[in-house]
Design an enzyme around this catalytic site. Structure first.
Site, PDB file in Angstrom:
ATOM      1  N   PRO A   1     -68.562  25.541  40.128  1.00 10.23           N
ATOM      2  CG  PRO A   1     -68.032  27.472  40.733  1.00 10.23           C
ATOM      3  CD  PRO A   1     -68.775  26.576  41.282  1.00 10.23           C
ATOM      4  CE1 TYR A   2     -63.525  28.559  40.877  1.00 15.12           C
ATOM      5  CE2 TYR A   2     -64.865  27.614  42.661  1.00 15.12           C
ATOM      6  CZ  TYR A   2     -64.255  28.840  42.075  1.00 15.12           C
ATOM      7  OH  TYR A   2     -64.594  29.888  42.641  1.00 15.12           O
ATOM      8  CB  SER A   3     -67.045  20.449  38.998  1.00 17.70           C
ATOM      9  OG  SER A   3     -67.375  19.245  38.803  1.00 17.70           O
TER      10      SER A   3
END
Length: 51
Positions: free
Chosen positions: A21-23
């Site tokens: 999710p942090y990409s």
């Protein structure tokens, strides 16, 4: 970008880059830079089945 997007998979945090999710990977898919299933194949070229 390949190294950055595959790093979470390499270290076992997720099964596929799209799952992290942090990409910025999802944004790159939306812009047509990557296919959504990119990185779903193991390093040795064998498809990894996580289901």
């Amino acid at each position: 970008m390949d190294y950055i997007h595959y790093n979470a998979v390499k270290h076992g945090y997720v099964a596929r880059p799209i799952d992290w999710p942090y990409s910025t990977f999802e944004k790159c898919v939306a812009e047509g830079i990557y296919a959504s299933d990119w990185g779903g194949v193991g390093i040795d070229g064998i498809k990894v089945d996580y289901d």
